[in-house]
Design an enzyme around this catalytic site. Structure first.
Site, PDB file in Angstrom:
ATOM      1  CG  ASN A  71      57.567  56.729  54.392  1.00  0.00           C
ATOM      2  OD1 ASN A  71      57.760  55.617  53.902  1.00  0.00           O
ATOM      3  ND2 ASN A  71      58.269  57.801  54.068  1.00  0.00           N
ATOM      4  CG  ASN A  94      47.428  40.480  50.256  1.00  0.00           C
ATOM      5  OD1 ASN A  94      47.496  41.563  50.833  1.00  0.00           O
ATOM      6  ND2 ASN A  94      46.758  40.318  49.127  1.00  0.00           N
ATOM      7  N   GLY A  96      53.890  40.643  47.969  1.00  0.00           N
ATOM      8  CA  GLY A  96      54.637  39.694  47.146  1.00  0.00           C
ATOM      9  C   GLY A  96      55.748  39.028  47.937  1.00  0.00           C
ATOM     10  CE  LYS A 135      56.958  39.980  41.320  1.00  0.00           C
ATOM     11  NZ  LYS A 135      57.566  40.918  40.380  1.00  0.00           N
ATOM     12  CG  ASP A 167      42.636  37.411  44.370  1.00  0.00           C
ATOM     13  OD1 ASP A 167      43.754  36.968  44.647  1.00  0.00           O
ATOM     14  OD2 ASP A 167      42.446  38.268  43.496  1.00  0.00           O
ATOM     15  N   GLY A 230      21.750  13.190  30.958  1.00  0.00           N
ATOM     16  CA  GLY A 230      20.339  13.416  31.197  1.00  0.00           C
ATOM     17  C   GLY A 230      19.971  14.871  31.037  1.00  0.00           C
TER      18      GLY A 230
END
Lengths: 406, 409
Positions: A71, A94, A96, A135, A167, A230
């Site tokens: 936590n 990764n 935000g 974002k 991603d 073509g």
């Protein structure tokens, strides 16, 4: 021996862009320890599943990792992470914009306790510039990198490409950069900060359409559907039994006169080699509709697999449109053992696509994605010597969690 | 110091899949020496009517050196094997069987450089029933499922034009080579690496694959520009001045109710947040057409740049459709210094897109792609001690060649 044996990665990634990076590192032998919030974990665990069991999506991007729940909103949890840190070479995230800053997990903070850490950040639009706080998800990055603008029918709208390269294409470049930084660290003892923008990473894959304009960025590349000049195009095939026809197509590339001759011979149409309408490249462009009608007449007589076999064997570059079902059911992947049959602790036997680079001296067997908190006990004991009563106390206070007491 | 300083690559790549790999290695500091056939070189050079290298070649061969050796001659092959002992990695992406015909197999290279890392990119790999089949980018993408998930639901499969079948494979190979190099630094041993373009491409398909309810037992259909959530789609915008409208769109993604509320506020339509038709995900799916109409009526009043500024500024994940012109003309890339202004020995001033990974301790300055044979004399001298007279003899016999202009880098 795995190539990255001994490389230890503290993994704070979620969804696909970051997880695809650390999964690749794990598949070359790195020890990837995924730090997740107790209870929920990576939000990707829940994507699309709607129940308590981990999603297909999560399991596809988190193989060969270990899961530890801490936590981080609790100061004691954060302190625990800092204690673990010196045991690792790399930190990857990764989240935000601004999340690591709010958590106090900046490069400066981490460097203070572990000076040689490689601190890797994957952001939608990067850490600087006017769009830095915007974002991003995969299609946002692809649209912002020009990939939509060059995909789709002439005269139609831009089209979202159906592979999540914004991603995982970014994840691959970051995995490569991390590995390179690790080479440098082995030599100099020094870590560093790595930043990658999904928008910028995606443009690597758009360099060829950019170059197709024969300019240095002053002309916009156009959409041209599936066709080139073509014979090169996507052709409909005879539907397979029980097929709705949606994916019964064959893509053929024949750019040169030599390829065209090979192609005609393979179709059993030697008359077309000497047909004046198709005699040279210009003639094949001038009579494109007639040319494509002739080819279509042949492809419609064969299923996509028959057509691919006949033309591929003859040396014509081509491929059947593989659906996602076909990826798991084809003799080529089967013979190459690209499909992995593995066991998941809750799903039981599952099948996953394999990892493309095959290294003669660096094999790593694939292991299913970890359950949330599956390795909390193991990692805290190995890294910090925390066990028994001390672990129970941390767990009771909600600072860490384990799985069913395991 | 560049991250891969000292790593030396003998580069026998062409077109994009291989060249994208070695360019990335060069951008992290490897010394990449590209071996090309005298006269023509990498067919990707494209030989335009004006004699200049194609923008395609220039885009994929930055920071490399070019050495022209005729490998169809016995002496040329000997020279290559002599060179090999000075390199850590050999990379090739020729068609099936070409290296075998040239006698440049792993066994041959290993005999002169036992610790070489020998890396091969093949369309369908080295084994399996399709091993001999030829491949270009769209072939790999079609064979990896990318066509099948691109396009409108009622239309045919569509080719994604970002050439991920090529350069996406190149990225995975660059990563594998770096990993193998770490192993070599530790053990002293090289190895052979093989990659199939078809397989590499499937890495970017894993999310679509996972949208089935089984493990590969059903087909994921095409879904146009939608993205699984009711409002996520591509919306038309007010055309920018002088635009033909073909790329005046904004892509918006909404995954939660909270994002929907944010969007409504940003559009200055707060009443939509309490509209019973759109209140929860279930209602938004049921009234998708009406919902998208509300968004469209707003986007049509704004250019794509305005719409992006307003929505993304408010926290809605979105982006304007950047065409390839926009990539070179936008304030964000400008502020970040992503566009590289380079000098090419023949084109003069050119612009190139930059390299996304930014390493704080490993900067490498970008240089333009080399002319054919530009570094033949330099590399043969530095690596093998071949100088003036001997070089002139090899050149006269057509076994090697420098650049036709006499330029030497």
């Amino acid at each position: 021996m795995p190539a990255l044996d001994g490389l230890r990665v503290l993994d704070m990634t979620q969804y696909e862009a970051g997880t695809s990076c650390t999964q690749a590192l794990a598949w070359h032998g790195a020890d990837v320890v995924k730090i997740e919030q107790p209870g929920v974990g990576d939000p990707g665990r829940g994507v699309g599943s709607g129940d308590a069991i981990d999603s297909h999506y999560f399991i596809n991007w988190n193989a060969n990792k270990r899961s530890v729940t801490i936590n981080l909103r609790d100061e004691r949890g954060k302190a625990l992470l800092f204690e673990m840190l010196p045991h690792y070479d790399v930190f990857v995230e990764n989240y935000g914009p601004g999340v690591m800053e709010k958590l106090g997990l900046t490069y400066e903070a981490l460097k203070e306790v572990h000076p040689s850490i490689i601190y890797a950040r994957l952001k939608g639009f990067g850490l600087s510039g006017p769009f830095a706080n915007f974002k991003s998800f995969d299609p946002v990055a692809q649209n912002a990198a020009g990939a939509f603008s060059v995909t789709g029918e002439e005269g139609g709208p831009p089209m979202r490409p159906g592979a999540c390269v914004g991603d995982s294409g970014t994840g691959m470049q970051l995995a490569f950069a991390i590995t390179s930084a690790y080479v440098q660290k082995l030599r100099t003892g020094e870590g560093q900060h790595i930043e990658i923008s999904m928008q910028e990473a995606m443009t690597y894959y758009v360099r060829t359409p950019v170059a197709g304009t024969q300019s240095w960025g002053d002309v916009a590349a156009e959409r041209r559907g599936n066709g080139w000049n073509g014979p090169t195009d996507l052709y409909p095939c005879k539907p397979l039994p029980d097929s709705n026809g949606a994916d019964d197509y064959l893509y053929i590339i024949a750019l040169t006169t030599r390829m065209w001759d090979t192609f005609c011979a393979a179709m059993d149409r030697p008359d077309m080699v000497v047909d004046p309408r198709f005699a040279d490249e210009q003639a094949r462009i001038d009579n494109n509709d007639a040319l494509k009608a002739e080819i279509r007449a042949w492809t419609l007589q064969h299923t996509k697999w028959e057509a691919m076999q006949i033309l591929g064997e003859a040396g014509v570059p081509c491929s059947a449109t593989h659906s996602t079902y076909d990826l798991f059911h084809n003799p080529h992947f089967e013979e190459r053992e690209f499909i992995q049959d593995i066991d998941h602790p809750e799903w039981g036997p599952i099948r996953l696509l394999g990892w493309a680079p095959k290294m003669s001296k660096s094999n790593v067997p694939m292991i299913a994605a970890p359950l949330l908190a599956e390795h909390t006990r193991e990692v805290l004991c190995d890294d910090l010597g925390i066990e028994g009563e001390e672990f129970a106390r941390l767990e009771a206070e909600g600072i860490v969690s384990s799985r069913n007491g395991a | 110091m560049p991250a891969l300083d000292g790593l030396r690559i003998l580069d026998m790549t062409q077109y994009e899949a291989g060249t994208s790999c070695t360019q990335a290695l060069a951008w992290l500091g490897a010394d990449v020496v590209k071996i090309e056939q005298p006269g023509q070189g990498d067919p990707g050079r494209g030989v335009r009517e004006d004699g200049l290298d194609s923008p395609y070649f220039v885009a994929w061969n930055s920071n490399k050196r070019s050495v022209a050796i005729d490998l169809s001659s016995e002496r040329g092959r000997e020279l290559l094997l002599e060179l090999a002992s000075h390199y850590d990695v050999f990379v090739e992406n020729y068609g099936p069987g070409v290296m075998e015909r040239l006698g440049l197999t792993y066994e041959a290279l290993k005999s002169v450089q036992p610790s070489i890392i020998y890396a091969r990119i093949k369309g369908f790999g080295l084994t399996g029933p399709y091993a001999e089949f030829k491949c270009f980018d769209p072939i790999a993408q079609n064979a990896a499922g990318a066509f099948s998930t691109t396009g409108f639901a009622d239309g045919p499969p569509t080719m994604p034009k970002a050439a991920v079948g090529d350069s996406g494979t190149g990225m995975q190979m660059a990563f594998a080579i770096a990993a193998a190099y770490i192993q070599r630094l530790r053990t002293g041993e090289g190895q052979e690496i093989e990659i199939s373009m078809q397989e590499a491409m499937t890495y970017c398909m894993r999310t679509y694959v996972s949208q089935t309810d089984g493990w590969g037992e059903s087909v994921v259909p095409r879904n146009g520009n939608g993205f699984g959530f009711s409002a996520s789609d591509l919306y038309p915008c007010k055309p920018a001045p002088d635009s033909d409208g073909s790329n005046d769109y904004v892509y918006i993604i909404l995954t939660t109710s909270r994002m929907w509320d944010t969007l409504c506020t940003a559009m200055e339509r707060p009443e939509l947040t309490v509209d019973p038709r759109f209140v929860e995900d279930e209602e938004r799916v049921e009234h998708q057409a009406e919902l998208q109409e509300e968004i469209r009526s707003w986007t049509l009043q704004h250019t794509k740049w305005e719409a992006q500024e307003i929505l993304a500024g408010a926290g809605v994940p979105c982006s304007a459709t950047h065409d390839t012109y926009d990539l070179f003309h936008n304030p964000h890339f400008e502020a970040r210094g992503f566009i590289q202004h380079l000098d090419h020995p023949e084109w003069g001033a050119i612009r190139q897109l930059g390299w996304a990974p930014r390493l704080s301790g490993s900067n490498v300055a970008m240089t333009a792609a080399p002319l054919l044979g530009q570094h033949t004399a330099q590399v043969l001298c530095d690596d093998l001690g071949i100088e003036a007279e001997e070089f002139a003899k090899l050149d006269a016999e057509g076994i090697v060649s420098g650049h036709r202009s006499g330029l030497s880098g």
